[in-house]
Write an enzyme that holds these catalytic residues in place. Structure first.
Site, short mmCIF file in Angstrom:
data_model
loop_
_atom_site.label_atom_id
_atom_site.label_comp_id
_atom_site.label_asym_id
_atom_site.label_seq_id
_atom_site.Cartn_x
_atom_site.Cartn_y
_atom_site.Cartn_z
N SER A 132 -5.09 -3.58 -1.22
CA SER A 132 -6.31 -3.62 -0.42
C SER A 132 -6.35 -4.84 0.48
O SER A 132 -5.82 -5.91 0.12
CB SER A 132 -7.53 -3.64 -1.35
N TYR A 157 -12.67 -7.23 -7.73
CA TYR A 157 -11.86 -6.13 -7.20
C TYR A 157 -10.63 -6.69 -6.49
O TYR A 157 -9.50 -6.27 -6.74
CB TYR A 157 -12.69 -5.28 -6.24
#
Length: 330
Positions: A132, A157
């Site tokens: 990501s 995250y």
């Protein structure tokens, strides 16, 4: 070829599965079908794949060693698994503040389980996994390059996705496993996730509710259309990394649109596509968020032939058309 694809009921996973099937691959897809967002949407995505020749779905969780092992054994019964596309993950920056264990299980434990299973496959040629743009964290230099340091994640995250990259490198180093990580930049498009901006904004605007505009609207994102992302994933799968100076076959690439759009402009394009004006609540920056993302894709272009083609002025109307059709809005 038989490709083992995790997160197949997800937004990106379902599109990648469709592309692989279209080119003639056998696809064995797994997904745990959790209720982080609408399970009905996940079932609808699977419904588009269910009638396709060469597709097999197995409900399994990547954080469950026995389930992953059984699914891979079933996949190999129909032919050698030559590629793994590991897209299953617990997504969402803000939700990581509420349920950190879900991120540790799916993104860290799941990464280890998938890599450990992958290294035992006799015919595996390449392990491709999702990372990501969040790993760039507090970096302020734009555009984000794969050569930039990524030591300051601003959300759990992001930390778990960076951990996944390091874990993959260690498996490549120890077990000679070819592995490529793809750092996705704000993916949107038809069949997108309901927790992402495009979907949230459409829902609110159509219902006459205010949309939440964080950081007073002073946000920029490298919005990347799903078709461009899929092209990058498929290209990466076919190009296992060459050994580096240490003999390690591990690579990272950015998959982004290579242009940063203001959040205000993004909202304007949605308003135009819907034919409605949004009510806006201007709010402070959310914990774990960053003001801007922007992908340097020079290495991705060079190595994968990646060339994003869809600007938001084209992609957003396509998303809105799908959104209206899916929800039965005339």
């Amino acid at each position: 070829m038989t490709i083992f694809l995790t997160g197949v009921a997800g937004f990106i996973g379902s599109h990648v599965a469709e592309a692989l099937l279209a080119r003639g691959d056998q696809v064995v897809g797994i997904d745990n079908m959790n209720d982080y967002y609408s399970v009905d949407l996940k079932r609808a995505r699977l419904g588009r794949l269910g009638g396709r020749s060469g597709f097999t779905f197995i409900q399994a969780d990547v954080a469950d060693r026995e389930a992953v092992g059984a699914a891979l054994k079933r996949a190999e019964a129909s032919g050698p698994v030559t590629g793994i596309v590991h897209l299953a993950a617990q997504a969402g920056v803000r939700y990581s503040l509420e349920n950190p264990y879900a991120y540790a299980d799916a993104n860290v434990v799941g990464q280890v389980i998938m890599l450990e299973a992958a290294r035992k496959l006799d015919c595996l040629e390449h392990f491709v996994y999702a990372s990501s743009s969040s790993v760039y964290g507090a970096n302020t230099k734009l555009p984000f390059s794969i050569d930039d340091p990524v030591d300051h994640p601003v959300s759990l995250y992001a930390a778990t996705k960076r951990a996944g990259e390091l874990i993959a490198y260690s498996f490549s180093h120890i077990h000679k496993l070819p592995a490529t990580g793809l750092r996705f930049f704000t993916v949107y498009g038809p069949w997108g996730r309901p927790d992402m901006a495009a979907y949230l904004f459409c829902d609110a605007i159509m219902a006459g509710r205010p949309i939440r505009v964080f950081n007073q609207g002073r946000m920029e994102r490298d919005f990347t259309y799903i078709d461009d992302i899929v092209a990058g994933v498929v290209a990466a799968l076919g190009r296992p990394p060459a050994p580096d100076a240490r003999g390690v076959r591990s690579m990272l690439y950015n998959l982004g649109n290579h242009r940063s759009e203001s959040l205000v402009r993004f909202i304007e394009v949605i308003e135009q596509a819907l034919g409605r004006t949004a009510l806006k609540n201007l709010e402070p920056m959310q914990a774990g968020d960053v003001p801007a993302t922007y992908a340097d894709i020079d290495a991705t272009r060079r190595d994968l032939g990646f060339e994003p083609a869809i600007p938001i002025e084209v992609g957003i109307p396509r998303f809105v058309a799908w959104y209206k059709d899916y929800h039965g809005i005339a």
